[in-house]
Write a protein that holds these residues in place. Sequence first.
Motif, PDB file in Angstrom:
ATOM      1  N   ASP A 126      -4.821  -3.668   9.445  1.00 58.78           N
ATOM      2  CA  ASP A 126      -4.304  -4.698   8.418  1.00 58.78           C
ATOM      3  C   ASP A 126      -3.047  -5.132   8.877  1.00 58.78           C
ATOM      4  OD1 ASP A 126      -2.721  -5.494   6.218  1.00 58.78           O
ATOM      5  OD2 ASP A 126      -3.854  -4.101   4.712  1.00 58.78           O
ATOM      6  N   VAL A 127      -3.103  -6.483   9.231  1.00 61.61           N
ATOM      7  CA  VAL A 127      -1.942  -7.124   9.990  1.00 61.61           C
ATOM      8  C   VAL A 127      -0.829  -7.343   9.109  1.00 61.61           C
ATOM      9  CG1 VAL A 127      -1.383  -9.225  11.277  1.00 61.61           C
ATOM     10  CG2 VAL A 127      -3.461  -8.179  11.641  1.00 61.61           C
ATOM     11  N   ARG A 128      -1.365  -7.586   7.977  1.00 63.06           N
ATOM     12  CA  ARG A 128      -0.038  -7.868   6.771  1.00 63.06           C
ATOM     13  C   ARG A 128       0.904  -6.899   6.667  1.00 63.06           C
ATOM     14  NH1 ARG A 128      -1.562  -9.895   1.483  1.00 63.06           N
ATOM     15  NH2 ARG A 128      -3.226  -8.263   1.611  1.00 63.06           N
ATOM     16  N   ARG A 170      -6.824   2.178   3.020  1.00 65.89           N
ATOM     17  CA  ARG A 170      -6.911   0.842   3.059  1.00 65.89           C
ATOM     18  C   ARG A 170      -6.637   0.140   1.828  1.00 65.89           C
ATOM     19  NH1 ARG A 170      -9.673  -2.381   6.478  1.00 65.89           N
ATOM     20  NH2 ARG A 170     -10.612  -0.533   7.823  1.00 65.89           N
ATOM     21  N   GLU A 171      -7.180   0.393   0.559  1.00 60.87           N
ATOM     22  CA  GLU A 171      -6.842  -0.307  -0.421  1.00 60.87           C
ATOM     23  C   GLU A 171      -5.335  -0.405  -0.885  1.00 60.87           C
ATOM     24  OE1 GLU A 171      -9.260   0.974  -3.891  1.00 60.87           O
ATOM     25  OE2 GLU A 171     -11.116   0.538  -2.649  1.00 60.87           O
ATOM     26  N   GLU A 172      -4.743   0.814  -0.685  1.00 65.30           N
ATOM     27  CA  GLU A 172      -3.285   0.723  -0.884  1.00 65.30           C
ATOM     28  C   GLU A 172      -2.481   0.008  -0.119  1.00 65.30           C
ATOM     29  OE1 GLU A 172       0.289   3.943  -1.877  1.00 65.30           O
ATOM     30  OE2 GLU A 172      -1.585   4.566  -0.969  1.00 65.30           O
ATOM     31  N   ARG A 173      -2.992  -0.031   1.323  1.00 66.05           N
ATOM     32  CA  ARG A 173      -2.176  -0.994   2.377  1.00 66.05           C
ATOM     33  C   ARG A 173      -2.450  -2.382   1.832  1.00 66.05           C
ATOM     34  NH1 ARG A 173      -5.170   1.610   6.476  1.00 66.05           N
ATOM     35  NH2 ARG A 173      -6.217  -0.071   6.829  1.00 66.05           N
ATOM     36  N   THR A 174      -3.394  -2.882   1.309  1.00 67.69           N
ATOM     37  CA  THR A 174      -3.768  -4.245   0.781  1.00 67.69           C
ATOM     38  C   THR A 174      -3.087  -4.404  -0.475  1.00 67.69           C
ATOM     39  OG1 THR A 174      -6.058  -4.153   1.558  1.00 67.69           O
ATOM     40  CG2 THR A 174      -5.436  -5.608  -0.239  1.00 67.69           C
ATOM     41  N   ARG A 175      -2.752  -3.564  -1.414  1.00 67.36           N
ATOM     42  CA  ARG A 175      -1.899  -3.902  -2.637  1.00 67.36           C
ATOM     43  C   ARG A 175      -0.394  -3.796  -2.278  1.00 67.36           C
ATOM     44  NH1 ARG A 175      -5.784  -0.150  -4.652  1.00 67.36           N
ATOM     45  NH2 ARG A 175      -4.474   1.735  -4.598  1.00 67.36           N
ATOM     46  N   ILE A 176      -0.067  -3.140  -1.297  1.00 64.49           N
ATOM     47  CA  ILE A 176       1.520  -3.086  -0.822  1.00 64.49           C
ATOM     48  C   ILE A 176       1.706  -4.497  -0.280  1.00 64.49           C
ATOM     49  CG2 ILE A 176       2.738  -2.118   0.644  1.00 64.49           C
ATOM     50  CD1 ILE A 176       1.928   0.521   0.293  1.00 64.49           C
ATOM     51  N   SER A 177       0.711  -4.958   0.764  1.00 67.08           N
ATOM     52  CA  SER A 177       0.984  -6.240   1.169  1.00 67.08           C
ATOM     53  C   SER A 177       1.049  -7.318   0.309  1.00 67.08           C
ATOM     54  CB  SER A 177      -0.044  -6.457   2.377  1.00 67.08           C
ATOM     55  OG  SER A 177      -0.215  -5.389   3.342  1.00 67.08           O
ATOM     56  N   ASP A 178       0.305  -7.245  -0.738  1.00 66.17           N
ATOM     57  CA  ASP A 178       0.220  -8.181  -1.819  1.00 66.17           C
ATOM     58  C   ASP A 178       1.404  -8.594  -2.557  1.00 66.17           C
ATOM     59  OD1 ASP A 178      -2.585  -8.963  -1.222  1.00 66.17           O
ATOM     60  OD2 ASP A 178      -3.493  -7.691  -2.875  1.00 66.17           O
ATOM     61  N   ILE A 179       1.913  -7.353  -2.866  1.00 69.71           N
ATOM     62  CA  ILE A 179       3.167  -7.284  -3.741  1.00 69.71           C
ATOM     63  C   ILE A 179       4.207  -7.744  -2.755  1.00 69.71           C
ATOM     64  CG2 ILE A 179       5.057  -5.514  -4.506  1.00 69.71           C
ATOM     65  CD1 ILE A 179       2.861  -3.907  -5.374  1.00 69.71           C
TER      66      ILE A 179
END
Length: 442
Positions: A126-128, A170-179
């Motif tokens: 997850d680059v972001r 993975r899903e938590e990484r995505t949500r953290i990055s979104d925020i």
Amino acid sequence: MRETLVKTEEFKDSPVGRIPKDWEVSSLASLTQYITYGFTNPMPTTKDGPWMITAFDIADGKICYGQARHTSEKAYKNDLTQKSKPNLGDILITKDGTLGRIAVVDRTSICINQSVACLRPLLDTDVRFLVHYLRSDIGQERMLADAGGSTIKHIYITKLAQMEVPVPPREERTRISDILDTIDEAIARTSSLIAKLKQMKAGLLHDLLTRGLDENGELRDAIAHPKQFKDSPLGRIPKNWEVCQLRDFYTVPARNGLYKPAKFYGRGVLMIHMPQMFRGFTIDVSDAARVDVNPSELERFSLAVEDLVFARRSLNLEGAGRCSLVPALSEPTTFESSIIRVRLLTDKLRPIFANYFLNSETGFRLRLPLIRQVAVSGVSSEDIASIPVPCPPPEEQDAIIKIIDTHDTRIRTEEAYHDKLKLQKQGLMHDLLTGKVRVKNA
């Protein structure tokens, strides 16, 4: 998808500190295809061609292409190794000099030199999230902990590869990055708005200081109403304006500041030096030195609200003769010998209006011929006194000041909001990237 932030109580010890039990830890080497740095030999520069990125070209989370140099197509194709040519999405890190600046490659046909490290994330990395972590205070501290070198600091590639980072699900990484992306976008929008407001102010200042306001409070139009204007040493100005030398409005003679040896520093009253003059249109005494002066010196060299102070000398040409306004002061304050104090007849020329004019492009052009360049650039009290200034009727000066102040208030409001967003992001990054606060689907 709506999300909530939830505190977690289930932690475990790890190489990166206490993290949630369902998080993992991975090294950068295991998250990237390779970690390398750019070419070491000097490359020819051209006016166009592939971008040649150095550590100086990475700032504020991006590559500053406007200041970057180019290299030739021949050098790019033949003389550089493939690893000196980042791909889209690669992460660049400054590894020499100013360390730890991060940017993501967003253009093709660029190369990097030895002062920049390149991380090519694996497809499932997850680059972001990784970029947010590396930019955070925690990531920066870990990345710079093993920096070496005496005169110039370096981040060593081998140490960088060994650096470990937390990896949430993975899903938590995505949500953290979104925020965090959302906050970054808000910060970027606010920065852009502040830049636009400052550009608008520059144009507004020019119009107000050359055209003024008519009886209806509107800008005069020199094209539609040429008879409302006249020629002057400052160019075309409204007919009811006067042009005088600054000395014509002095209440007392201009005064150079006070020199005190180093043994008098560290106690006594505040004394402004050059740094306090160059942060805006008014002086900033927040970090002014304290100097021991006697009562006679304090009386002769004290500053009062709406005094104008000028830089007698400066290392930069633009700084010589620069003007700044003295705001209301909470305690007695003096000024040092490289500064000139001017006190005006405020019923004829408002100091705030004079300060705006003297800091305008026209004001700089007027003082430029007066500046003498030897070891440093400098002006004299006589030079300052001879500067021509426009003098509209006092009520028109007040109206102009009010318009500019309203615009300044908007800028200050946006700057305060910008600072608030950055503080919020800093606190939120720490909580999210350590798992102290978890992001859950609501």
